[in-house]
Design a protein around this motif. Structure first.
Motif, PDB file in Angstrom:
ATOM      1  N   LYS A 125      24.238  -7.676  94.016  1.00 62.50           N
ATOM      2  CA  LYS A 125      23.450  -6.931  94.998  1.00 62.50           C
ATOM      3  C   LYS A 125      22.344  -7.809  95.573  1.00 62.50           C
ATOM      4  CE  LYS A 125      24.282  -2.863  92.127  1.00 62.50           C
ATOM      5  NZ  LYS A 125      25.438  -2.349  92.835  1.00 62.50           N
ATOM      6  N   THR A 126      22.729  -8.957  96.110  1.00 59.07           N
ATOM      7  CA  THR A 126      21.739  -9.909  96.602  1.00 59.07           C
ATOM      8  C   THR A 126      21.731  -9.957  98.126  1.00 59.07           C
ATOM      9  OG1 THR A 126      23.355 -11.707  96.446  1.00 59.07           O
ATOM     10  CG2 THR A 126      21.926 -11.337  94.544  1.00 59.07           C
ATOM     11  N   ILE A 127      20.602 -10.413  98.659  1.00 56.79           N
ATOM     12  CA  ILE A 127      20.446 -10.639 100.087  1.00 56.79           C
ATOM     13  C   ILE A 127      19.595 -11.885 100.252  1.00 56.79           C
ATOM     14  CG2 ILE A 127      18.415  -9.120 100.231  1.00 56.79           C
ATOM     15  CD1 ILE A 127      19.284  -8.383 103.061  1.00 56.79           C
ATOM     16  N   SER A 128      19.937 -12.728 101.218  1.00 59.60           N
ATOM     17  CA  SER A 128      19.192 -13.967 101.420  1.00 59.60           C
ATOM     18  C   SER A 128      17.773 -13.678 101.905  1.00 59.60           C
ATOM     19  CB  SER A 128      19.912 -14.861 102.431  1.00 59.60           C
ATOM     20  OG  SER A 128      19.877 -14.277 103.725  1.00 59.60           O
ATOM     21  N   PRO A 167      25.645  -0.670 106.047  1.00 60.22           N
ATOM     22  CA  PRO A 167      26.816  -1.490 105.689  1.00 60.22           C
ATOM     23  C   PRO A 167      26.603  -2.323 104.421  1.00 60.22           C
ATOM     24  CG  PRO A 167      26.435  -1.590 108.051  1.00 60.22           C
ATOM     25  CD  PRO A 167      25.258  -0.879 107.459  1.00 60.22           C
ATOM     26  N   LEU A 168      25.432  -2.989 104.318  1.00 59.79           N
ATOM     27  CA  LEU A 168      25.153  -3.783 103.128  1.00 59.79           C
ATOM     28  C   LEU A 168      24.988  -2.893 101.902  1.00 59.79           C
ATOM     29  CD1 LEU A 168      24.661  -6.615 101.979  1.00 59.79           C
ATOM     30  CD2 LEU A 168      22.229  -6.314 102.488  1.00 59.79           C
ATOM     31  N   MET A 169      24.370  -1.737 102.087  1.00 56.20           N
ATOM     32  CA  MET A 169      24.196  -0.813 100.963  1.00 56.20           C
ATOM     33  C   MET A 169      25.549  -0.345 100.437  1.00 56.20           C
ATOM     34  SD  MET A 169      22.320   2.911 100.899  1.00 56.20           S
ATOM     35  CE  MET A 169      23.746   3.707 101.641  1.00 56.20           C
ATOM     36  N   LEU A 170      26.498  -0.088 101.323  1.00 54.44           N
ATOM     37  CA  LEU A 170      27.835   0.345 100.900  1.00 54.44           C
ATOM     38  C   LEU A 170      28.532  -0.757 100.100  1.00 54.44           C
ATOM     39  CD1 LEU A 170      29.085   2.189 104.113  1.00 54.44           C
ATOM     40  CD2 LEU A 170      28.271   3.214 101.976  1.00 54.44           C
ATOM     41  N   VAL A 171      28.352  -2.008 100.535  1.00 48.84           N
ATOM     42  CA  VAL A 171      28.924  -3.136  99.782  1.00 48.84           C
ATOM     43  C   VAL A 171      28.300  -3.216  98.401  1.00 48.84           C
ATOM     44  CG1 VAL A 171      29.140  -5.649  99.694  1.00 48.84           C
ATOM     45  CG2 VAL A 171      29.501  -4.447 101.854  1.00 48.84           C
ATOM     46  N   HIS A 172      26.976  -3.056  98.333  1.00 46.39           N
ATOM     47  CA  HIS A 172      26.268  -3.153  97.061  1.00 46.39           C
ATOM     48  C   HIS A 172      26.619  -2.003  96.110  1.00 46.39           C
ATOM     49  CE1 HIS A 172      22.843  -5.939  98.665  1.00 46.39           C
ATOM     50  NE2 HIS A 172      24.011  -6.542  98.541  1.00 46.39           N
ATOM     51  N   LEU A 173      26.974  -0.830  96.663  1.00 43.89           N
ATOM     52  CA  LEU A 173      27.326   0.305  95.808  1.00 43.89           C
ATOM     53  C   LEU A 173      28.586   0.039  94.992  1.00 43.89           C
ATOM     54  CD1 LEU A 173      26.591   3.369  98.142  1.00 43.89           C
ATOM     55  CD2 LEU A 173      25.326   2.711  96.086  1.00 43.89           C
ATOM     56  N   LEU A 174      29.443  -0.856  95.497  1.00 45.66           N
ATOM     57  CA  LEU A 174      30.693  -1.168  94.796  1.00 45.66           C
ATOM     58  C   LEU A 174      30.706  -2.560  94.184  1.00 45.66           C
ATOM     59  CD1 LEU A 174      33.355   0.333  97.246  1.00 45.66           C
ATOM     60  CD2 LEU A 174      32.305   1.399  95.246  1.00 45.66           C
ATOM     61  N   SER A 175      29.573  -3.260  94.269  1.00 44.93           N
ATOM     62  CA  SER A 175      29.529  -4.639  93.796  1.00 44.93           C
ATOM     63  C   SER A 175      28.418  -4.828  92.778  1.00 44.93           C
ATOM     64  CB  SER A 175      29.324  -5.589  94.985  1.00 44.93           C
ATOM     65  OG  SER A 175      29.093  -6.906  94.546  1.00 44.93           O
ATOM     66  N   SER A 176      28.633  -5.770  91.879  1.00 47.38           N
ATOM     67  CA  SER A 176      27.596  -6.105  90.905  1.00 47.38           C
ATOM     68  C   SER A 176      26.629  -7.148  91.468  1.00 47.38           C
ATOM     69  CB  SER A 176      28.226  -6.636  89.616  1.00 47.38           C
ATOM     70  OG  SER A 176      29.037  -7.780  89.895  1.00 47.38           O
ATOM     71  N   VAL A 229       9.839 -21.193  95.147  1.00 44.75           N
ATOM     72  CA  VAL A 229      10.525 -20.736  96.348  1.00 44.75           C
ATOM     73  C   VAL A 229      11.570 -19.681  95.976  1.00 44.75           C
ATOM     74  CG1 VAL A 229      12.002 -21.414  98.276  1.00 44.75           C
ATOM     75  CG2 VAL A 229      10.161 -22.932  97.511  1.00 44.75           C
ATOM     76  N   VAL A 230      11.569 -18.559  96.689  1.00 41.77           N
ATOM     77  CA  VAL A 230      12.563 -17.511  96.515  1.00 41.77           C
ATOM     78  C   VAL A 230      13.560 -17.631  97.653  1.00 41.77           C
ATOM     79  CG1 VAL A 230      12.971 -15.017  96.481  1.00 41.77           C
ATOM     80  CG2 VAL A 230      10.972 -15.962  95.327  1.00 41.77           C
ATOM     81  N   SER A 231      14.806 -17.934  97.329  1.00 42.50           N
ATOM     82  CA  SER A 231      15.831 -18.107  98.367  1.00 42.50           C
ATOM     83  C   SER A 231      16.610 -16.833  98.623  1.00 42.50           C
ATOM     84  CB  SER A 231      16.805 -19.223  97.971  1.00 42.50           C
ATOM     85  OG  SER A 231      17.445 -18.907  96.738  1.00 42.50           O
ATOM     86  N   GLN A 232      16.577 -15.892  97.672  1.00 45.43           N
ATOM     87  CA  GLN A 232      17.271 -14.626  97.861  1.00 45.43           C
ATOM     88  C   GLN A 232      16.610 -13.545  97.023  1.00 45.43           C
ATOM     89  OE1 GLN A 232      21.338 -15.215  96.595  1.00 45.43           O
ATOM     90  NE2 GLN A 232      20.821 -15.180  94.424  1.00 45.43           N
ATOM     91  N   PHE A 233      16.883 -12.294  97.388  1.00 49.58           N
ATOM     92  CA  PHE A 233      16.339 -11.155  96.665  1.00 49.58           C
ATOM     93  C   PHE A 233      17.486 -10.352  96.052  1.00 49.58           C
ATOM     94  CE2 PHE A 233      12.962 -12.008  99.737  1.00 49.58           C
ATOM     95  CZ  PHE A 233      11.835 -11.946  98.926  1.00 49.58           C
ATOM     96  N   PHE A 234      17.204  -9.717  94.924  1.00 49.40           N
ATOM     97  CA  PHE A 234      18.144  -8.801  94.282  1.00 49.40           C
ATOM     98  C   PHE A 234      17.689  -7.380  94.588  1.00 49.40           C
ATOM     99  CE2 PHE A 234      19.422  -6.038  90.786  1.00 49.40           C
ATOM    100  CZ  PHE A 234      20.774  -6.339  90.673  1.00 49.40           C
ATOM    101  N   LEU A 235      18.531  -6.613  95.292  1.00 50.79           N
ATOM    102  CA  LEU A 235      18.207  -5.234  95.642  1.00 50.79           C
ATOM    103  C   LEU A 235      18.663  -4.318  94.504  1.00 50.79           C
ATOM    104  CD1 LEU A 235      19.263  -5.278  99.413  1.00 50.79           C
ATOM    105  CD2 LEU A 235      16.975  -5.580  98.449  1.00 50.79           C
ATOM    106  N   LYS A 236      17.722  -3.873  93.717  1.00 56.75           N
ATOM    107  CA  LYS A 236      18.042  -3.109  92.518  1.00 56.75           C
ATOM    108  C   LYS A 236      18.792  -1.817  92.825  1.00 56.75           C
ATOM    109  CE  LYS A 236      15.824  -1.205  88.379  1.00 56.75           C
ATOM    110  NZ  LYS A 236      14.526  -0.954  87.707  1.00 56.75           N
ATOM    111  N   GLY A 237      18.300  -1.047  93.803  1.00 57.64           N
ATOM    112  CA  GLY A 237      18.985   0.165  94.219  1.00 57.64           C
ATOM    113  C   GLY A 237      19.317   1.081  93.058  1.00 57.64           C
ATOM    114  N   PHE A 238      20.615   1.381  92.894  1.00 60.49           N
ATOM    115  CA  PHE A 238      21.078   2.291  91.845  1.00 60.49           C
ATOM    116  C   PHE A 238      21.912   1.548  90.803  1.00 60.49           C
ATOM    117  CE2 PHE A 238      20.849   4.404  95.967  1.00 60.49           C
ATOM    118  CZ  PHE A 238      19.891   5.377  95.708  1.00 60.49           C
ATOM    119  N   SER A 239      21.564   0.271  90.576  1.00 59.82           N
ATOM    120  CA  SER A 239      22.362  -0.558  89.669  1.00 59.82           C
ATOM    121  C   SER A 239      22.402  -0.011  88.246  1.00 59.82           C
ATOM    122  CB  SER A 239      21.827  -1.994  89.657  1.00 59.82           C
ATOM    123  OG  SER A 239      20.445  -2.016  89.324  1.00 59.82           O
TER     124      SER A 239
END
Length: 312
Positions: free
Chosen positions: A90-93, A79-88, A8-18
């Motif tokens: 980068k997850t979403i449920s 909005p979520l992308m902006l949060v992820h740009l400044l955070s390590s 079961v996958v409960s959340q995803f990691f959005l790799k983006g520009f990490s």
């Protein structure tokens, strides 16, 4: 036959520009500014269309719908992308990913249909000016806009449910900055043929078909304009649809460039950056184009602003 591991996958990691922290810090102020302009510009278009009685016409009714769509589309991921740009982190449920996927698909699909409806409206206004108020009645405007919103929402819910019911076998790293359906499908370890078939049918119905309809509408518009005897009359007729034509070229031009270009075997960071920019820039430019190319919008803005100052 080896059984599928249904971890079961409960959340995803959005790799983006990490992998590019410097780029993330550059994109944050740029995307923040563009998102703010998108919100302010499109909200202003909606407000002016409602507050000024001169804009209570089918053209501005559909323009208001387009502005609401642009606000909803960018708000599904920016909005979520902006949060992820400044955070390590980068997850979403899982549920959040499904909602983001569905809303993004729905708003993008609705814009394809809405641009075709707006082309039909301009075609009737120029080719059948005397019968236009009867042919494009308020009831028909609500029916066309409502049908576009509802049908695309049902289509997107179906595509999202089929995609998210697939087994992911513990794979949770999405090579994207949002839960884009094709990026999520790459993680599935089950048969994705049904989901891909739905997406193919939807892509055909919402890209070539509306674009062909828009082209036919503008062929009729052009033929009608060329029959106008005076140059001033031709300019006036073309000015009523030039803003819509510019938005169509911008929207379909970027979509065709993104999805019709040859795909490289390895994902390139330049493709990801362009995807971010086109997804934010296009909704930002729509109200700018309509404001600059349309005298009625500029006059309505001045009128509403003047009333507001007078009330003070």
């Amino acid at each position: 036959m080896e059984p599928v591991n249904r971890t079961v996958v409960s959340q995803f990691f959005l790799k983006g520009f990490s992998g590019y922290p410097t780029l993330e810090h550059l994109l944050f102020p740029l995307c923040s500014a563009m998102y703010l302009v998108t919100l302010l510009g499109n909200t202003a278009i909606v407000a002016v269309s409602i507050l000024d009685a001169r804009l209570h016409t089918p053209m501005y009714f559909f323009l208001g719908n387009l502005s609401i769509l642009d606000i909803c589309y960018t708000s599904t991921f920016v909005p979520l992308m902006l949060v992820h740009l400044l955070s390590s982190q980068k997850t979403i449920s899982f549920i959040g990913c499904a909602i983001q996927m569905c809303l993004s698909l729905s708003t993008g699909s609705t814009e394809c249909l809405l641009l075709a409806i707006m082309a039909y409206d301009r075609c009737l206004a120029i080719c059948r000016p005397l019968r236009y108020p009867v042919l494009m009645s308020p009831w028909l405007c609500w029916l066309l806009a409502g049908a576009a919103w509802v049908l695309c929402l049902l289509k997107s819910v179906t595509e999202t449910v089929i995609a998210m019911r697939l087994p992911f076998c513990g794979h949770h790293v999405v090579s994207h900055f949002t839960c884009e359906i094709l990026a999520v499908l790459k993680l599935a370890c089950g048969d994705t043929s049904v989901s891909e078939a739905f997406l193919l049918v939807g892509a055909i119905l919402l890209l070539p078909v509306p674009l062909t309809f828009i082209c036919l509408s503008y062929m009729l518009i052009l033929a009608t304009i060329l029959r106008v005897p005076s140059a001033a009359g031709r300019r006036k007729a073309f000015s009523t649809c030039s803003a819509h034509l510019a938005v169509v070229l911008l929207f379909y031009g970027t979509v065709i460039f993104m999805y019709m270009k040859p795909k490289s075997k390895e994902a390139r960071i330049s493709d990801e950056v362009f995807t971010v920019l086109y997804a934010v820039v296009t909704p930002m430019l729509n109200p700018v184009i309509y404001s600059l190319r349309n005298k009625e919008v500029k006059e309505a803005v001045r009128t509403v602003w003047g009333r507001r100052k007078a009330c003070r």
